[in-house]
Design an enzyme around this catalytic site. Structure first.
Site, mmCIF file in Angstrom:
data_model
loop_
_atom_site.group_PDB
_atom_site.id
_atom_site.type_symbol
_atom_site.label_atom_id
_atom_site.label_comp_id
_atom_site.label_asym_id
_atom_site.label_seq_id
_atom_site.Cartn_x
_atom_site.Cartn_y
_atom_site.Cartn_z
ATOM 1 N N ASN A 156 0.808 -1.224 0.000
ATOM 2 C CA ASN A 156 0.000 0.000 0.000
ATOM 3 C C ASN A 156 0.844 1.279 0.000
ATOM 4 O O ASN A 156 0.385 2.333 0.425
ATOM 5 C CB ASN A 156 -1.008 -0.011 1.164
ATOM 6 C CG ASN A 156 -0.356 -0.292 2.496
ATOM 7 O OD1 ASN A 156 0.866 -0.248 2.611
ATOM 8 N ND2 ASN A 156 -1.154 -0.573 3.511
ATOM 9 N N GLN A 173 -5.402 2.709 18.612
ATOM 10 C CA GLN A 173 -6.433 2.719 17.569
ATOM 11 C C GLN A 173 -7.474 1.667 17.860
ATOM 12 O O GLN A 173 -7.086 0.544 18.185
ATOM 13 C CB GLN A 173 -5.790 2.462 16.205
ATOM 14 C CG GLN A 173 -4.999 3.668 15.729
ATOM 15 C CD GLN A 173 -4.486 3.540 14.307
ATOM 16 O OE1 GLN A 173 -3.829 4.421 13.816
ATOM 17 N NE2 GLN A 173 -4.764 2.463 13.624
ATOM 18 N N HIS A 211 -7.556 5.860 10.479
ATOM 19 C CA HIS A 211 -6.449 5.242 9.742
ATOM 20 C C HIS A 211 -6.963 4.678 8.403
ATOM 21 O O HIS A 211 -7.502 3.580 8.353
ATOM 22 C CB HIS A 211 -5.881 4.109 10.610
ATOM 23 C CG HIS A 211 -4.558 3.598 10.157
ATOM 24 N ND1 HIS A 211 -3.735 2.876 10.971
ATOM 25 C CD2 HIS A 211 -3.910 3.691 8.975
ATOM 26 C CE1 HIS A 211 -2.640 2.540 10.311
ATOM 27 N NE2 HIS A 211 -2.728 3.028 9.093
HETATM 28 N N1 LIG Z 1 -1.006 4.894 7.319
HETATM 29 C C1 LIG Z 1 -0.956 3.774 6.636
HETATM 30 O O1 LIG Z 1 -1.978 3.282 6.157
HETATM 31 C C2 LIG Z 1 0.357 3.098 6.418
HETATM 32 C C3 LIG Z 1 1.457 3.416 7.169
HETATM 33 N N2 LIG Z 1 2.675 2.822 6.935
HETATM 34 C C4 LIG Z 1 3.799 3.164 7.811
HETATM 35 O O2 LIG Z 1 4.866 3.667 7.028
HETATM 36 C C5 LIG Z 1 6.082 3.063 7.448
HETATM 37 C C6 LIG Z 1 7.090 3.093 6.323
HETATM 38 O O3 LIG Z 1 6.660 2.235 5.271
HETATM 39 P P1 LIG Z 1 7.637 1.911 4.033
HETATM 40 O O4 LIG Z 1 8.128 3.166 3.418
HETATM 41 O O5 LIG Z 1 6.948 0.915 3.201
HETATM 42 O O6 LIG Z 1 8.843 1.210 4.808
HETATM 43 P P2 LIG Z 1 10.346 1.040 4.333
HETATM 44 O O7 LIG Z 1 10.913 -0.049 5.194
HETATM 45 O O8 LIG Z 1 10.427 0.917 2.855
HETATM 46 O O9 LIG Z 1 11.021 2.430 4.753
HETATM 47 C C7 LIG Z 1 11.265 2.806 6.061
HETATM 48 C C8 LIG Z 1 12.492 3.711 6.063
HETATM 49 O O10 LIG Z 1 12.652 4.238 7.374
HETATM 50 C C9 LIG Z 1 14.042 4.266 7.650
HETATM 51 N N3 LIG Z 1 14.268 4.296 9.089
HETATM 52 C C10 LIG Z 1 14.002 3.312 9.997
HETATM 53 N N4 LIG Z 1 14.358 3.735 11.226
HETATM 54 C C11 LIG Z 1 14.855 5.002 11.084
HETATM 55 C C12 LIG Z 1 15.390 5.948 12.000
HETATM 56 N N5 LIG Z 1 15.489 5.682 13.294
HETATM 57 N N6 LIG Z 1 15.797 7.138 11.504
HETATM 58 C C13 LIG Z 1 15.722 7.420 10.174
HETATM 59 N N7 LIG Z 1 15.210 6.553 9.263
HETATM 60 C C14 LIG Z 1 14.799 5.354 9.727
HETATM 61 C C15 LIG Z 1 14.579 2.994 6.993
HETATM 62 O O11 LIG Z 1 15.970 3.068 6.773
HETATM 63 C C16 LIG Z 1 13.766 2.953 5.712
HETATM 64 O O12 LIG Z 1 14.423 3.613 4.644
HETATM 65 C C17 LIG Z 1 5.651 1.654 7.889
HETATM 66 O O13 LIG Z 1 6.573 1.067 8.762
HETATM 67 C C18 LIG Z 1 4.318 1.937 8.555
HETATM 68 O O14 LIG Z 1 4.517 2.252 9.912
HETATM 69 C C19 LIG Z 1 2.840 1.926 5.913
HETATM 70 C C20 LIG Z 1 1.774 1.586 5.114
HETATM 71 C C21 LIG Z 1 0.428 2.071 5.365
#
Ligand SMILES: NC(=O)C1=CN([C@@H]2O[C@H](COP(=O)(O)OP(=O)(O)OC[C@H]3O[C@@H](n4cnc5c(N)ncnc54)[C@H](O)[C@@H]3O)[C@@H](O)[C@H]2O)C=CC1
Length: 456
Positions: free
Chosen positions: A224, A391, A410
């Site tokens: 997503n 939530q 959400h």
């Molecule tokens: N609101 C919604 O419906 C949705 C929310 N999400 C949230 O978005 C988040 C990110 O999703 P993606 O981009 O697919 O994940 P991803 O794994 O592709 O990217 C996450 C990025 O955050 C970075 N990261 C992790 N810890 C960090 C830190 N302490 N400081 C700086 N950078 C850090 C990682 O290096 C990575 O590049 C998910 O974990 C989820 O919590 C994801 C999908 C749906």
């Protein structure tokens, strides 16, 4: 939104066929993604009226789908890669661990925790993410003799989820209505082997307890990300243009241009920084580029120069040096031990006065009260997002009442398109689980006692 007409679907199908080759940027976002296959599934199900009844679950259709030669080849390559991986892993796995994935065969009890749709459940046959439609996998599971319990009742000692914890083998839950899988619940779940997230973000699971119990935790990585990036762009525009007061004026019978215009701006020329630049962060930057913004990103990892150049964003190694430069800050990290409460009073104070913040990542990355206070004082000029803790958000959650907020429940990652993708991703992983096969590597959050790098 109404269903696509056959013509629309055909157009989409044709445009997909004539899509140019993926560029380096897309390759990095969707390595081995579900995207193309599932969109194909979706198109197939909508464009074959002779073989499919509308009330059937769309995600069964890909079983009957005849792959194109290119897809057949890619599927065959994936099969041989996974056979090779299995051969290697079996050569190295000697330990006897009672809870590792595929530790036992036979009929399984699968428990799903989803949001209830009530009267909306029947309004769209592709609305598979709710309790009533249960990801569209009920018939498929039950025809193989598995038990499938689905509920939205997830809180407290007497809830439905709690009743099924002791003998569940698999728990599926969505981040939109998260079944919180605490250490206590994991301790009670003697049969549990697999926790699947229908979506992205597995922080509703106590991941340390899952590591210690050697459970497998996996999500549908990439399912997503486009949905969320699009939604973030919408929220940025809503805040920058001061859209919501105008909308409320219209509903309440008012007309006061000044009340909106005194703080409405163009997005062009503004500095936007994403904190976390993985799949969603990159997709957002890509979408922002044509607006003529100054784009910054902070992440644990710097992009390859070629990709960075293509996206047009500059790396900021030090978060606290990036924040004062930003007119708009977007949060795109997972919720981890390091990011929990990352935006507290002190960090918010480092941001520009009047900063706009968009957070679709996780509510607990923010200090709840610090955000509410920042909005009240005007230091935060606007806050928008769809994620809260806990939530569903309680009725007295301060973010419901703070000024200049554009919050929603959400929803960003649960569009119908996203639901079809994450439902199919869950089904694929269950199929692999029943056969004792590995999942796509990028889906694992906990595997064999190890936590995925983005959660460390
Ligand atoms: N609101 C919604 O419906 C949705 C929310 N999400 C949230 O978005 C988040 C990110 O999703 P993606 O981009 O697919 O994940 P991803 O794994 O592709 O990217 C996450 C990025 O955050 C970075 N990261 C992790 N810890 C960090 C830190 N302490 N400081 C700086 N950078 C850090 C990682 O290096 C990575 O590049 C998910 O974990 C989820 O919590 C994801 C999908 C749906």
């Amino acid at each position: 939104m109404s269903y696509k007409s056959k013509e629309q679907t055909t157009m989409r199908y044709k445009s997909k066929e004539s899509k140019p080759k993926k560029d380096i940027y897309t390759e990095q976002i969707y390595p081995e993604s579900y995207q193309n296959r599932l969109l194909y599934t979706y198109d197939t199900c909508n464009s074959k009226p002779f073989s499919i009844s509308r009330s059937s679950s769309p995600i069964h259709f890909h079983l009957n789908f005849e792959a194109s030669p290119a897809m057949a080849m890619s599927m065959a390559m994936k099969r041989s890669a996974s056979t090779a991986t299995r051969a290697i892993s079996s050569a190295f796995s000697g330990s006897i661990l009672t809870r590792d994935l595929h530790a036992s065969s036979g009929k399984k009890k699968i428990v799903g925790v989803f949001y209830k749709a009530h009267e909306y459940a029947k309004m769209n046959p592709n609305f598979v993410g709710c309790v009533e439609n249960a990801l569209g996998i009920r018939n498929w599971l039950e025809s193989q003799g598995h038990e499938y319990i689905v509920t939205d009742d997830k809180e407290g000692p007497d809830c439905e989820l709690e009743k099924h914890i002791p003998d569940a083998h698999v728990i599926i839950t969505t981040p939109f209505h998260p079944g919180y899988i605490t250490a206590e619940r994991i301790k009670k779940a003697k049969n549990l082997q697999l926790l699947l997230t229908a979506g992205i973000g597995s922080d509703h699971v106590d991941l340390k307890a899952a590591v210690d119990a050697r459970l497998t935790v996996a999500e549908v990585t990439g399912s997503n990300v486009v949905s969320v990036a699009e939604d973030e762009l919408m929220r940025i525009l809503i805040l920058v243009r001061n859209f919501l007061p105008g909308y409320h004026q219209v509903i309440s019978g008012d007309w006061n241009v000044a009340g909106i215009a005194y703080r409405a701006y163009d997005l062009e020329g503004k500095t936007v920084g994403t904190v976390g630049c993985g799949r969603i962060g990159k997709l957002l930057l890509q979408r922002l580029k044509p607006f003529g913004c100054n784009l910054l990103y902070h992440d644990r990892l710097k992009m390859e120069p070629e990709l960075e150049n293509q996206i047009g964003a500059s790396f900021e190694e030090d978060l606290d040096k990036m924040l004062p430069k930003c007119d708009i800050v977007v949060i795109n990290t997972p919720l981890t031990e390091k990011t929990k409460g990352m935006f507290d009073k002190e960090r918010i104070a480092k941001m520009k006065k009047g900063v706009l913040i968009v957070n679709n990542a996780r509510g607990a990355i923010m200090d709840t009260q610090a955000v509410a206070d920042g909005c009240s004082s005007g230091h935060i000029g606007g806050y928008s997002g769809d994620v809260w803790y806990p939530q569903p958000a309680p009725k007295d959650h301060p973010w419901r009442y703070m000024p200049n907020q554009a919050m929603t429940p959400h929803i960003s990652g649960t569009t119908i398109d996203a639901q079809l993708r994450y439902a199919a991703g869950v089904k694929d992983m269950l199929e692999n689980y029943f056969k004792g096969e590995d999942f796509p590597a990028q889906n694992y959050i906990v595997k064999e006692g190890e936590l995925a790098s983005q959660y460390r």
